[in-house]
Design a protein around this motif. Structure first.
Motif, short mmCIF file in Angstrom:
data_model
loop_
_atom_site.label_atom_id
_atom_site.label_comp_id
_atom_site.label_asym_id
_atom_site.label_seq_id
_atom_site.Cartn_x
_atom_site.Cartn_y
_atom_site.Cartn_z
N GLY A 111 1.39 8.79 -6.09
CA GLY A 111 1.13 10.08 -5.44
C GLY A 111 -0.27 10.17 -4.86
O GLY A 111 -0.93 11.22 -4.95
N LEU A 112 -0.73 9.11 -4.21
CA LEU A 112 -2.12 9.04 -3.78
C LEU A 112 -2.45 10.01 -2.65
O LEU A 112 -3.62 10.36 -2.46
CB LEU A 112 -2.47 7.60 -3.34
CG LEU A 112 -2.33 6.53 -4.42
CD1 LEU A 112 -2.69 5.16 -3.84
CD2 LEU A 112 -3.22 6.85 -5.61
N TYR A 113 -1.44 10.42 -1.89
CA TYR A 113 -1.68 11.36 -0.79
C TYR A 113 -1.37 12.81 -1.20
O TYR A 113 -1.40 13.70 -0.37
CB TYR A 113 -0.83 10.99 0.42
CG TYR A 113 -1.32 9.76 1.15
CD1 TYR A 113 -2.30 9.86 2.15
CD2 TYR A 113 -0.82 8.50 0.85
CE1 TYR A 113 -2.75 8.72 2.83
CE2 TYR A 113 -1.26 7.36 1.52
CZ TYR A 113 -2.23 7.49 2.51
OH TYR A 113 -2.68 6.37 3.18
N GLU A 114 -1.06 13.02 -2.47
CA GLU A 114 -0.67 14.35 -2.93
C GLU A 114 -1.82 15.02 -3.69
O GLU A 114 -2.81 14.39 -4.06
CB GLU A 114 0.58 14.22 -3.83
CG GLU A 114 1.76 13.61 -3.09
CD GLU A 114 2.91 13.22 -4.02
OE1 GLU A 114 3.26 14.03 -4.91
OE2 GLU A 114 3.46 12.11 -3.87
N LYS A 115 -1.66 16.30 -3.93
CA LYS A 115 -2.65 17.04 -4.71
C LYS A 115 -1.94 17.90 -5.74
O LYS A 115 -1.18 18.79 -5.36
CB LYS A 115 -3.52 17.91 -3.80
CG LYS A 115 -4.69 18.54 -4.52
CD LYS A 115 -5.63 19.25 -3.56
CE LYS A 115 -6.84 19.80 -4.30
NZ LYS A 115 -7.78 20.51 -3.41
N PRO A 116 -2.14 17.63 -7.03
CA PRO A 116 -2.98 16.56 -7.57
C PRO A 116 -2.32 15.18 -7.43
O PRO A 116 -1.09 15.11 -7.31
CB PRO A 116 -3.13 16.94 -9.04
CG PRO A 116 -1.86 17.65 -9.36
CD PRO A 116 -1.50 18.42 -8.11
N ASP A 148 7.20 14.56 -9.93
CA ASP A 148 6.12 13.71 -10.45
C ASP A 148 6.55 12.95 -11.70
O ASP A 148 5.70 12.42 -12.42
CB ASP A 148 4.86 14.54 -10.73
CG ASP A 148 5.10 15.60 -11.81
OD1 ASP A 148 6.26 15.73 -12.28
OD2 ASP A 148 4.13 16.27 -12.20
N ARG A 149 7.87 12.87 -11.95
CA ARG A 149 8.35 12.11 -13.11
C ARG A 149 7.95 10.64 -12.96
O ARG A 149 8.25 10.00 -11.95
CB ARG A 149 9.87 12.22 -13.24
CG ARG A 149 10.37 13.57 -13.73
CD ARG A 149 11.88 13.57 -13.91
NE ARG A 149 12.55 13.41 -12.64
CZ ARG A 149 13.49 12.49 -12.40
NH1 ARG A 149 13.84 11.64 -13.34
NH2 ARG A 149 14.07 12.40 -11.22
N MET A 188 0.83 -1.21 0.00
CA MET A 188 0.00 0.00 0.00
C MET A 188 0.87 1.25 0.00
O MET A 188 0.60 2.21 -0.74
CB MET A 188 -0.94 -0.01 1.21
CG MET A 188 -2.11 -0.97 1.07
SD MET A 188 -3.38 -0.78 2.37
CE MET A 188 -2.62 -1.74 3.68
N PHE A 189 1.90 1.25 0.83
CA PHE A 189 2.79 2.42 0.89
C PHE A 189 3.50 2.64 -0.44
O PHE A 189 3.60 3.77 -0.93
CB PHE A 189 3.82 2.19 2.01
CG PHE A 189 4.83 3.30 2.14
CD1 PHE A 189 4.45 4.56 2.54
CD2 PHE A 189 6.17 3.07 1.87
CE1 PHE A 189 5.39 5.59 2.67
CE2 PHE A 189 7.11 4.08 1.99
CZ PHE A 189 6.72 5.35 2.39
N ALA A 190 3.98 1.55 -1.05
CA ALA A 190 4.68 1.67 -2.34
C ALA A 190 3.74 2.19 -3.42
O ALA A 190 4.12 3.04 -4.24
CB ALA A 190 5.25 0.31 -2.74
N ILE A 221 4.36 14.35 4.23
CA ILE A 221 3.14 13.70 3.73
C ILE A 221 3.22 12.19 3.95
O ILE A 221 2.26 11.57 4.47
CB ILE A 221 2.96 14.00 2.22
CG1 ILE A 221 2.56 15.45 2.01
CG2 ILE A 221 1.90 13.07 1.61
CD1 ILE A 221 2.53 15.87 0.54
N TYR A 222 4.34 11.58 3.62
CA TYR A 222 4.39 10.12 3.62
C TYR A 222 4.78 9.53 4.97
O TYR A 222 4.52 8.35 5.22
CB TYR A 222 5.26 9.62 2.47
CG TYR A 222 4.51 9.77 1.17
CD1 TYR A 222 3.48 8.90 0.85
CD2 TYR A 222 4.76 10.84 0.31
CE1 TYR A 222 2.74 9.05 -0.31
CE2 TYR A 222 4.02 11.00 -0.86
CZ TYR A 222 3.01 10.10 -1.16
OH TYR A 222 2.26 10.28 -2.30
#
Length: 669
Positions: free
Chosen positions: A390-395, A541-542, A382-384, A574-575
């Motif tokens: 970038g699931l916890y980021e915006k966007p 975000d590359r 899940m963490f990976a 964030i992480y």
């Protein structure tokens, strides 16, 4: 698609069909593996029994239950029980399990029999209630089940004693095929192509080996091919298959290049048995085309198909073809294989090798979908995924559709404005105490060597039986700075621990009693109890960078350490919070992006994917293949080792220039 936890080989119209349905529902509801079989899977017809109204019920941590749904007190059933126990004892002896299990009289108490009655259907839990075994017998039951379902474990690796440390408990866990894996191996499917797709770590290649063995044994005069895109992997498989056949006690000798071929997909014109394409060209007199910018493998396969279709009464030259890593191929290769295969093609691929693949929806249209990852702790996975996408980021960087989340092994729900993602616990970790499987650490650029050594110190302190080859240190990217840190690290490890170093970017494999140090390009297909992932650069975000991080983190089956440049302040905050939440809740609680954000990010990924850079090793390989095809393997390895240490910006042009210059020095031009 049937549930992956349950397997049954008894016909649906049997006298106990209602019981079977109830047991399958119980298996799904309680997340318990369960099997209902007629005899030991993978055995020949010689092992069939005279009695036919029996069902062998297998559930880990429970006695083996032999159910009689025929005539009560039948002498024939009693004879079946005696024969079944004798056959199980034979399998135990054949695969050296007797070293742990002892003789049948020592484990016969773990087999119980029961007559079927309708009341059992309504209370499966009650039916199993008094069948549990003592903790000392749980490993014995797992071993007996593994024999009966053909999931043979290496007794030498398991050891004779019950493991005590956490590391040994996971390393020596008895592996049992789940229901989906068993169906792939043992189901008889009458179709020209059988497709199996799965996440990394779901055992696809191992399953192909078992299916290959079944096919080789059952079809005595068949002509079988095992192929993949990568020559290194093909060479490895040619060594691995005989070892696997020996391990599985296959009595027939392998008839190389007459009944069984193992080669990469392309090959050389002068050596027909070096590749599937080269063999086909030689066999049918087709024009062989070498690689060039014009002649991609997709194009040469299309041309070969067109030439074959012009041959009247084309006779297939193979009966079966096994294709591994199918995601590396285009449709034209599968079309080519179909034209030269008489019976069936088995295709195995990774639905999520690249988490930015926009074709996942089509990938899951398969016969067997493996979404239970038995290598990586669910929290690590899940963490990976969260970092990679970038699931916890915006966007967010990448978001999946609901069906795609399910296909990747997730359960989801929308609750109180949040999108909840969770994964079902799996057997590799359910029997061990909670582990701290993910760590994120910030580090200033001058202290990466010290921070890596700190992680190794902690691993050694918490795991008394750890060996050097249990640990991998993997750098994200092929920068000069990374190679300088790696060189410094190797010196310090030698001084501090007196450990030997395995330079993975050269060996591309694990080496016993050596600590693995490498980069992203050489970690594929490997696994370690502990992985230390190192990112010295700015995290952006590359998609290539994010996918590399995801791939490295999921190589561990105990703990992944992620060391990042402390300049990534917002990312670290964030992480670290994400880790805390995943550890506390056991799931991810996410903000679901709106339709506009999803569409914008999808378009952005498509643009970035089209501009994706080749890896340094890909560029080196391209230069060698096009300009210096006769350069020896020794010098190519020297280039792998040297070029990354002398490049500054990793541009394709710079790598090509430095590579050509180095080759000229080697050749004395």
């Amino acid at each position: 698609m049937s549930d992956s936890l349950f397997y049954c080989d008894i016909e649906n119209d049997s006298k106990i069909s209602g019981f079977i349905s109830a047991f399958e529902e119980y298996s799904q509801k309680e997340s318990k593996q369960a099997y209902i079989i007629k005899k030991a899977l993978g055995t020949t017809n010689d092992n069939d029994y005279d009695y036919d109204d029996e069902a062998i019920i297998l559930v880990p941590k429970h006695k083996i239950i032999v159910m009689n749904y025929g005539i009560s007190d039948s002498k024939n059933f009693e004879h079946f029980l005696e024969d079944f126990t004798e056959d199980l004892g034979y399998l135990s002896d054949k695969f050296s399990y007797k070293k742990i299990l002892g003789r049948p009289r020592e484990w016969q108490k773990l087999i119980t029999s029961e007559d079927f009655h309708e009341d059992m259907i309504d209370d499966i839990s009650g039916f199993l209630e008094d069948k549990s075994v003592k903790s000392d017998d749980e490993r014995k039951i797992d071993l007996l089940i593994s024999l009966l379902i053909g999931s043979i474990n290496d007794i030498e690796k398991l050891g004779l004693e019950n493991p005590e440390t956490l590391l040994d408990k996971v390393k020596k866990k008895i592996i049992l095929f789940d229901g989906m894996q068993s169906r792939f191996i043992y189901e008889k499917v009458d179709k020209p192509q059988v497709v199996i797709q799965g996440l990394a770590g779901t055992g696809k290649t191992e399953l192909l080996l078992h299916k290959l063995r079944e096919t080789y044994i059952e079809n005595k005069n068949s002509r079988i091919v095992f192929t993949c895109f990568n020559k290194v992997l093909a060479d490895d498989m040619k060594n691995r298959i005989p070892r696997f056949f020996n391990f599985m006690k296959v009595e027939e000798q392998i008839e190389w290049d007459s009944r069984l071929w193992v080669f990469s997909s392309w090959g050389s014109q002068s050596v027909p048995n070096s590749g599937l394409y080269s063999y086909i060209c030689s066999k049918y007199g087709l024009q062989f085309k070498r690689f060039s910018y014009i002649n991609t493998f997709d194009k040469v396969c299309e041309d070969a198909c067109e030439q074959l279709k012009l041959i009247e009464n084309l006779e297939p030259c193979f009966d079966y073809i096994f294709i591994d890593e199918s995601q590396d191929f285009s449709q034209s290769f599968f079309d080519l294989c179909s034209l030269v295969t008489k019976v069936r093609i088995y295709i195995a691929g990774d639905i999520f090798q690249n988490i930015f693949d926009m074709n996942i929806e089509n990938s899951v249209e398969c016969d067997y979908l493996l979404n239970k990852c038995y290598r990586t702790d669910p929290k690590t996975l899940m963490f990976a995924h969260s970092i990679g996408m970038g699931l916890y980021e915006k966007p967010v960087i990448r978001w999946l559709e609901d069906r795609e989340w399910e296909s990747c092994g997730y359960e989801y729900e929308r609750k109180n404005g949040k999108f909840i993602l969770s994964r079902t616990p799996i057997r590799r970790f359910e029997d061990v105490e909670s582990i701290n499987s993910i760590q994120l650490r910030g580090c200033s650029i001058d202290y990466f060597t010290e921070e890596i050594l700190t992680c190794i110190d902690e691993i050694r302190q918490n795991n008394s039986t750890v060996s050097p080859d249990d640990i991998a240190v993997v750098f994200v990217g092929n920068t000069k700075n990374n190679y300088e840190i790696a060189d410094s690290l190797m010196v310090e490890i030698d001084k501090k621990y007196n450990w030997e170093i395995n330079k993975g970017y050269i060996t591309k494999t694990k080496v016993k009693d050596q600590l693995f140090v490498s980069n992203t390009n050489n970690i594929k297909g490997l696994e370690f109890p502990f992985v230390i992932c190192v990112e010295t650069s700015k995290i952006t975000d590359r998609i290539h960078q994010r996918n590399s991080i995801y791939m490295i983190l999921t190589r561990s089956f105990l703990t992944s350490y992620f060391i990042v440049n402390s300049d990534n302040t917002e990312f670290i905050e964030i992480y670290k919070n994400a880790i805390d939440n995943i550890n506390k809740d056991g799931f991810m609680k996410l903000r679901e992006p709106d339709k506009k954000e999803k569409e914008e990010q999808e378009e952005k990924i498509k643009i970035m994917a089209q501009a994706k850079k080749k890896s340094v090793e890909d560029i080196i390989n391209q230069v060698c293949k096009e300009d210096y095809p006769k350069l020896s393997r020794k010098y190519v390895i020297m280039l792998y080792n040297t070029i990354p240490t002398i490049i500054e910006n990793e541009s394709e042009e710079e790598v090509m220039t430095k590579t050509r210059g180095m080759i000229k020095v080697i050749l004395g031009d």
